[in-house]
Design an enzyme around this catalytic site. Structure first.
Site, short mmCIF file in Angstrom:
data_model
loop_
_atom_site.label_atom_id
_atom_site.label_comp_id
_atom_site.label_asym_id
_atom_site.label_seq_id
_atom_site.Cartn_x
_atom_site.Cartn_y
_atom_site.Cartn_z
N ILE A 90 0.85 -1.30 0.01
CA ILE A 90 -0.05 -0.08 -0.17
C ILE A 90 0.90 1.32 0.11
O ILE A 90 1.83 1.30 0.70
CB ILE A 90 -0.86 -0.03 1.28
CG1 ILE A 90 -2.01 -1.24 1.04
CG2 ILE A 90 -1.57 1.37 1.46
CD1 ILE A 90 -2.73 -1.41 2.29
N ILE A 91 0.78 2.06 -0.85
CA ILE A 91 1.55 3.24 -0.98
C ILE A 91 1.11 4.19 -0.04
O ILE A 91 -0.17 4.45 0.11
CB ILE A 91 1.77 3.75 -2.53
CG1 ILE A 91 0.50 4.36 -3.07
CG2 ILE A 91 2.41 2.60 -3.23
CD1 ILE A 91 0.82 4.97 -4.60
N ASP A 143 -5.48 6.82 -5.15
CA ASP A 143 -5.43 7.85 -4.00
C ASP A 143 -5.13 7.63 -2.50
O ASP A 143 -4.41 6.46 -2.57
CB ASP A 143 -6.85 8.66 -3.68
CG ASP A 143 -7.99 7.81 -3.48
OD1 ASP A 143 -7.66 6.71 -3.09
OD2 ASP A 143 -9.22 8.31 -3.31
N HIS A 177 -7.53 -3.28 -10.61
CA HIS A 177 -8.07 -4.27 -9.61
C HIS A 177 -9.33 -5.13 -10.07
O HIS A 177 -9.99 -4.42 -10.98
CB HIS A 177 -8.66 -3.30 -8.41
CG HIS A 177 -9.26 -4.02 -7.37
ND1 HIS A 177 -8.42 -4.60 -6.34
CD2 HIS A 177 -10.50 -4.57 -7.02
CE1 HIS A 177 -9.23 -5.33 -5.49
NE2 HIS A 177 -10.43 -5.11 -5.67
#
Length: 200
Positions: A92-93, A141, A109
């Site tokens: 997860i960024i 986001d 996704h």
């Protein structure tokens, strides 16, 4: 020609489909870096075979997610990257990364978002009993599988499907719409207004 970076953790089959469309001239862009958090990822191997710059950045060398992401951002900026494509990047960024590349990070996704976020989306959809599944290309986001939707493809769930056969058919659509979204971005044809993305 837009400069593109691909981030991946595994085989990177969507990376392969994007590279193919670039080679065919369907995408006005060039891949300037392929980065992985796994030293032995098949995607890095493929990148090397294609003569692309393949970079392993070891998460164990950094104190936390943001520190790791700061190194990724440093590399991306050094190479003048204009578009970041996540292709099975199993991290997860951080909000920092998102803020540095706002509306310039794409992900795919394997569900019709906003349904079935997170891992094993195909299995989630199959077990829920939906009649239609699919995949979504979206901007990234700060929330997981939440950013503005660019393209979607619908895949019917067949009577004799299991989660594996469904996942295989979804993957074929991923390989079709992800390069299409990258091409639209590279042609400056995506316009974000609120939650909506318009193709211009």
């Amino acid at each position: 020609m837009k400069k593109i970076a691909v981030l991946l953790s595994g085989r990177g089959s969507n990376f392969v489909s994007i590279k193919k469309k670039i080679d065919e001239g369907a995408i006005k862009g060039e891949i300037v870096a392929v980065i992985s958090n796994k030293a032995d990822s098949k995607g890095l191997e493929f990148a090397r075979e294609q003569g692309l710059e393949a970079i392993f950045v070891n998460p164990k060398e950094f104190d936390g997610r943001e520190a790791y992401d700061r190194e990724l951002v440093r590399i991306l900026k050094e190479k003048g990257v204009e578009l970041v494509c996540l292709a099975g990047f199993m991290r997860i960024i951080s909000p920092y990364f998102v803020s540095e590349f706002r509306n310039r990070i794409l992900n795919i996704h394997p569900s019709l978002l906003p349904s079935f976020k997170g891992l094993d989306a195909q299995k989630q959809a199959f077990e829920y009993g939906v009649k239609f599944a699919g995949c979504t290309v979206h901007f990234v986001d700060e929330e997981m599988d939440h950013g503005n939707i660019i393209l979607q493809a619908v895949v019917p769930v067949l009577q004799d499907d299991d989660d594996h056969t469904l996942a295989e058919r979804i993957l074929k659509e991923e390989h079709r719409i992800y390069p299409e979204a990258v091409a639209l971005f590279c042609e400056d044809r995506l316009k974000v207004e609120g939650r909506k993305v318009f193709v211009i």
